[in-house]
Enzyme design. Structure first.
Site, PDB file in Angstrom:
ATOM      1  N   SER A 152       0.781  -1.267  -0.039  1.00  0.00           N
ATOM      2  CA  SER A 152      -0.035   0.024  -0.144  1.00  0.00           C
ATOM      3  C   SER A 152       0.812   1.285  -0.085  1.00  0.00           C
ATOM      4  O   SER A 152       2.007   1.253   0.631  1.00  0.00           O
ATOM      5  CB  SER A 152      -0.746  -0.022   1.337  1.00  0.00           C
ATOM      6  N   TYR A 177      -2.670  -0.747  10.508  1.00  0.00           N
ATOM      7  CA  TYR A 177      -2.647  -1.055   8.939  1.00  0.00           C
ATOM      8  C   TYR A 177      -1.469  -1.014   8.382  1.00  0.00           C
ATOM      9  O   TYR A 177      -0.779  -1.486   7.842  1.00  0.00           O
ATOM     10  CB  TYR A 177      -3.967  -0.592   8.424  1.00  0.00           C
ATOM     11  N   LYS A 181       1.644  -3.417   6.690  1.00  0.00           N
ATOM     12  CA  LYS A 181       1.987  -3.591   5.226  1.00  0.00           C
ATOM     13  C   LYS A 181       3.552  -3.238   5.481  1.00  0.00           C
ATOM     14  O   LYS A 181       4.497  -4.194   4.670  1.00  0.00           O
ATOM     15  CB  LYS A 181       1.574  -2.479   4.456  1.00  0.00           C
TER      16      LYS A 181
HETATM   17  P1  NAD Z   1     -11.048  -7.193   0.717  1.00  0.00           P
HETATM   18  O1  NAD Z   1     -11.436  -7.185   2.069  1.00  0.00           O
HETATM   19  O2  NAD Z   1     -12.222  -7.127  -0.471  1.00  0.00           O
HETATM   20  O3  NAD Z   1     -10.319  -8.429   0.269  1.00  0.00           O
HETATM   21  C1  NAD Z   1      -9.266  -9.174   1.510  1.00  0.00           C
HETATM   22  C2  NAD Z   1      -9.653 -10.538   1.157  1.00  0.00           C
HETATM   23  O4  NAD Z   1      -8.937 -11.299   2.142  1.00  0.00           O
HETATM   24  C3  NAD Z   1     -11.336 -10.890   1.657  1.00  0.00           C
HETATM   25  O5  NAD Z   1     -11.796 -11.724   0.939  1.00  0.00           O
HETATM   26  C4  NAD Z   1     -11.281 -11.532   3.116  1.00  0.00           C
HETATM   27  O6  NAD Z   1     -12.276 -12.250   3.310  1.00  0.00           O
HETATM   28  C5  NAD Z   1     -10.088 -12.169   3.004  1.00  0.00           C
HETATM   29  N1  NAD Z   1      -8.868 -12.253   4.453  1.00  0.00           N
HETATM   30  C6  NAD Z   1      -8.942 -11.357   5.254  1.00  0.00           C
HETATM   31  N2  NAD Z   1      -8.060 -12.202   6.403  1.00  0.00           N
HETATM   32  C7  NAD Z   1      -8.134 -13.219   6.078  1.00  0.00           C
HETATM   33  C8  NAD Z   1      -7.378 -14.513   6.486  1.00  0.00           C
HETATM   34  N3  NAD Z   1      -6.748 -14.467   7.639  1.00  0.00           N
HETATM   35  N4  NAD Z   1      -7.401 -15.648   5.955  1.00  0.00           N
HETATM   36  C9  NAD Z   1      -7.860 -15.672   4.775  1.00  0.00           C
HETATM   37  N5  NAD Z   1      -8.626 -14.718   3.944  1.00  0.00           N
HETATM   38  C10 NAD Z   1      -8.573 -13.447   4.589  1.00  0.00           C
HETATM   39  O7  NAD Z   1      -9.905  -6.128   0.291  1.00  0.00           O
HETATM   40  P2  NAD Z   1      -9.240  -5.577  -1.081  1.00  0.00           P
HETATM   41  O8  NAD Z   1      -9.746  -4.308  -1.176  1.00  0.00           O
HETATM   42  O9  NAD Z   1      -9.481  -6.406  -2.198  1.00  0.00           O
HETATM   43  O10 NAD Z   1      -7.900  -5.550  -0.635  1.00  0.00           O
HETATM   44  C11 NAD Z   1      -6.874  -6.676  -0.961  1.00  0.00           C
HETATM   45  C12 NAD Z   1      -5.380  -6.463  -0.403  1.00  0.00           C
HETATM   46  O11 NAD Z   1      -4.940  -5.039  -1.140  1.00  0.00           O
HETATM   47  C13 NAD Z   1      -5.309  -6.210   0.876  1.00  0.00           C
HETATM   48  O12 NAD Z   1      -4.360  -7.038   1.544  1.00  0.00           O
HETATM   49  C14 NAD Z   1      -5.279  -4.872   1.373  1.00  0.00           C
HETATM   50  O13 NAD Z   1      -4.599  -4.448   2.378  1.00  0.00           O
HETATM   51  C15 NAD Z   1      -4.565  -4.425   0.002  1.00  0.00           C
HETATM   52  N6  NAD Z   1      -4.803  -2.787  -0.525  1.00  0.00           N
HETATM   53  C16 NAD Z   1      -6.233  -2.640  -0.582  1.00  0.00           C
HETATM   54  C17 NAD Z   1      -6.372  -1.192  -1.025  1.00  0.00           C
HETATM   55  C18 NAD Z   1      -7.667  -0.659  -1.243  1.00  0.00           C
HETATM   56  O14 NAD Z   1      -7.814   0.519  -1.310  1.00  0.00           O
HETATM   57  N7  NAD Z   1      -8.711  -1.615  -1.512  1.00  0.00           N
HETATM   58  C19 NAD Z   1      -5.304  -0.203  -1.156  1.00  0.00           C
HETATM   59  C20 NAD Z   1      -4.002  -0.842  -0.891  1.00  0.00           C
HETATM   60  C21 NAD Z   1      -3.690  -1.924  -0.507  1.00  0.00           C
HETATM   61  N1  UFG Z   2     -13.385  10.568   2.367  1.00  0.00           N
HETATM   62  C1  UFG Z   2     -14.448  11.477   2.715  1.00  0.00           C
HETATM   63  N2  UFG Z   2     -15.820  10.977   3.046  1.00  0.00           N
HETATM   64  C2  UFG Z   2     -15.570   9.622   3.275  1.00  0.00           C
HETATM   65  C3  UFG Z   2     -14.877   8.565   2.798  1.00  0.00           C
HETATM   66  C4  UFG Z   2     -13.357   9.273   2.200  1.00  0.00           C
HETATM   67  O1  UFG Z   2     -14.155  12.682   2.595  1.00  0.00           O
HETATM   68  O2  UFG Z   2     -17.068   9.150   3.384  1.00  0.00           O
HETATM   69  C5  UFG Z   2     -12.117  11.218   1.907  1.00  0.00           C
HETATM   70  C6  UFG Z   2     -10.945  10.585   2.863  1.00  0.00           C
HETATM   71  O3  UFG Z   2     -10.699  11.743   3.947  1.00  0.00           O
HETATM   72  C7  UFG Z   2      -9.816  10.769   1.896  1.00  0.00           C
HETATM   73  C8  UFG Z   2     -10.368  10.291   0.558  1.00  0.00           C
HETATM   74  O4  UFG Z   2     -11.754  10.523   0.542  1.00  0.00           O
HETATM   75  O5  UFG Z   2      -9.243  12.185   1.940  1.00  0.00           O
HETATM   76  C9  UFG Z   2     -10.211   9.145  -0.141  1.00  0.00           C
HETATM   77  O6  UFG Z   2     -10.563   8.315   1.450  1.00  0.00           O
HETATM   78  P1  UFG Z   2     -10.350   6.581   1.160  1.00  0.00           P
HETATM   79  O7  UFG Z   2     -10.985   6.288   2.371  1.00  0.00           O
HETATM   80  O8  UFG Z   2     -11.203   6.263   0.062  1.00  0.00           O
HETATM   81  O9  UFG Z   2      -9.068   6.327   0.995  1.00  0.00           O
HETATM   82  P2  UFG Z   2      -7.741   6.345   1.673  1.00  0.00           P
HETATM   83  O10 UFG Z   2      -6.684   7.134   0.856  1.00  0.00           O
HETATM   84  O11 UFG Z   2      -7.908   6.891   3.201  1.00  0.00           O
HETATM   85  O12 UFG Z   2      -7.034   4.771   1.831  1.00  0.00           O
HETATM   86  C10 UFG Z   2      -7.070   3.958   0.732  1.00  0.00           C
HETATM   87  C11 UFG Z   2      -7.329   2.592   1.393  1.00  0.00           C
HETATM   88  C12 UFG Z   2      -6.184   2.153   2.154  1.00  0.00           C
HETATM   89  C13 UFG Z   2      -4.891   2.136   1.604  1.00  0.00           C
HETATM   90  C14 UFG Z   2      -4.627   3.385   0.976  1.00  0.00           C
HETATM   91  C15 UFG Z   2      -3.615   3.646  -0.175  1.00  0.00           C
HETATM   92  O13 UFG Z   2      -8.470   2.416   2.226  1.00  0.00           O
HETATM   93  O14 UFG Z   2      -6.190   0.522   2.423  1.00  0.00           O
HETATM   94  O15 UFG Z   2      -5.906   3.928   0.082  1.00  0.00           O
HETATM   95  O16 UFG Z   2      -3.390   4.673  -0.792  1.00  0.00           O
HETATM   96  F1  UFG Z   2      -3.877   2.031   2.164  1.00  0.00           F
END
Ligand code: NAD
Ligand code: UFG
Length: 365
Positions: A152, A177, A181
């Site tokens: 991330s 979190y 990572k």
């Molecule tokens: P998500 O929650 O949709 O997917 C994660 C999956 O992992 C889920 O299906 C959940 O059931 C499974 N899981 C969680 N803990 C587990 C465990 N202990 N054993 C087996 N399965 C488990 O989330 P996502 O948005 O698809 O994110 C996927 C990955 O990408 C995560 O590692 C997250 O931290 C990373 N990531 C996501 C974002 C974002 O904005 N979505 C940004 C940066 C990094």
């Molecule tokens: N925001 C609002 N209102 C809301 C939700 C979010 O104003 O209801 C704003 C937040 O303050 C932020 C922006 O929208 O400024 C984006 O927020 P998100 O929660 O969508 O995303 P973040 O940037 O906080 O975090 C996301 C993922 C993390 C990941 C990160 C990496 O949730 O898991 O991006 O860039 F690590």
């Protein structure tokens, strides 16, 4: 003569598949996708299937359901092997590695809500760090040497200059979190030093949004969404009344936070391309973003203009832990993986909205 004929066959095969020869080195292999039922995982599984890979998914379904995989199968017309296993369950994981033969692990499984991690640090370190260790242990025991990891942008910490570039050191992380990572990244780096034939690619995602254009798979947050885009889509759909914009006094052009939003299908394609980077050993890092930041207000106005919906919103206080702005320098992924995010913010919004309309209750039927 024989070598010559082999070369011709190889070249014809490459053209037929529309792949460059370097891709064939990673073609038709068995991939284990942890967390594959989730948002990014399910889209990546689809791209892997379309790329000709055999895919097995392991997921404990704590934030997903296998309905996503059923839908992936219906889009791709291919099958996926499913295992409902928690990656912290050493015995179940060992049985899984015993029963299958995996060439690569794509590791998504983990917990991902920044705010929740502050109140549940033990759960976050358990799933994200201990779970990663359990997985690595099985990879060692069963001689699996290639892995792609969901990292991330949060690992750059709060003081890094923008745009974030991979040569920056990891920064000071400010929530469990992000720390989980950063710890996992360090774990993989140390492991690659100890095992020089291991290859790991750490992919630092920025802000993935959107959905597959079919509207069959998308983001399915359980309860109140934490992230901007699913919350906004639910306001547009009338499920929630108003959007709270967290902070209007940031040192940004319009006072609201700016982020680098990228389409989840671009991100999923990027994982297939990242497999090529595993052909050389060592631990590599890649940013996955567009390089273009958008503010919260810009995203609201874009959503309104693309969908015709009105998004009622209030500018409220800042959310704890939010940074004013950050975006990626995506040059390394372009140069080394031939990956560029091609889909526009408008496409991200169209696909999010299509998914929202077709699935007002997510995967709940
Ligand atoms: P998500 O929650 O949709 O997917 C994660 C999956 O992992 C889920 O299906 C959940 O059931 C499974 N899981 C969680 N803990 C587990 C465990 N202990 N054993 C087996 N399965 C488990 O989330 P996502 O948005 O698809 O994110 C996927 C990955 O990408 C995560 O590692 C997250 O931290 C990373 N990531 C996501 C974002 C974002 O904005 N979505 C940004 C940066 C990094
Ligand atoms: N925001 C609002 N209102 C809301 C939700 C979010 O104003 O209801 C704003 C937040 O303050 C932020 C922006 O929208 O400024 C984006 O927020 P998100 O929660 O969508 O995303 P973040 O940037 O906080 O975090 C996301 C993922 C993390 C990941 C990160 C990496 O949730 O898991 O991006 O860039 F690590």
């Amino acid at each position: 003569m024989r070598t010559y004929l082999c070369f011709i066959n190889y070249a014809v095969f490459c053209i037929y598949l529309n792949l460059s020869p370097k891709w064939l080195g990673v073609f038709l292999k068995n991939i284990l996708v942890t967390g594959g039922a989730g948002f990014i995982g399910s889209h990546t599984v689809l791209c892997l299937l379309n790329g000709g890979f055999n895919v097995s998914v392991v997921d404990n379904l704590c934030n997903s359901s296998f309905e996503s995989i059923t839908r992936v199968e219906s889009i791709s017309k291919k099958t996926v092997v499913r295992h409902c296993i928690d990656i912290t369950d050493d015995v179940a994981l060992a049985n899984l590695f015993q029963s299958g033969s995996f060439d690569v692990v794509v590791h998504f499984a983990g917990l991902k809500a920044v705010g929740e991690s502050v109140s549940k640090p033990v759960e976050y370190y358990n799933s994200n760090v201990y779970g990663t260790l359990c997985l690595l242990r099985q990879m060692i025991d069963f001689d699996v040497k290639k892995l792609v990891f969901s990292s991330s942008a949060t690992v750059y910490g709060e003081d890094a200059p923008t745009p974030y570039v991979e040569t920056l050191p990891r920064g000071v992380t400010v929530n469990p979190y992000a720390s989980s990572k950063a710890m996992s990244e360090r774990l993989f780096e140390d492991f690659c030093i100890a095992q020089p034939d291991m290859s790991v690619s750490l992919l630092r995602y920025f802000n993935p949004i959107g959905a597959h254009s079919s509207g069959l798979i998308g983001e399915n947050p359980l309860g109140v969404p934490n992230n901007l885009m699913p919350f906004m889509a639910q306001v547009a759909a009338g499920t929630r009344e108003r959007l709270s914009v967290f902070g209007g006094d940031y040192p940004t052009p319009d006072g609201t936070c700016r982020r680098d939003y990228l389409h989840v299908m671009d991100l999923a394609d990027g994982h297939v391309k990242a497999l090529a980077s595993l052909e050389t050993p060592g631990c590599k890092v890649f940013n996955f973003g567009t390089g273009n930041p958008h503010s919260v207000l810009e995203m609201i106005h874009a959503f309104e203009s693309v969908t015709g919906c009105v998004i009622p919103y209030d500018i409220v206080g800042r959310r704890n832990g939010d940074l004013a702005e950050f975006w990626a320098d995506p040059t390394k992924a372009k140069n080394e993986l031939d990956w560029v995010a091609t889909r526009s913010v408008e496409e991200m919004i169209i696909d999010t909205w299509n998914w929202q309309i077709l699935n007002p209750k997510g995967y709940e039927i």
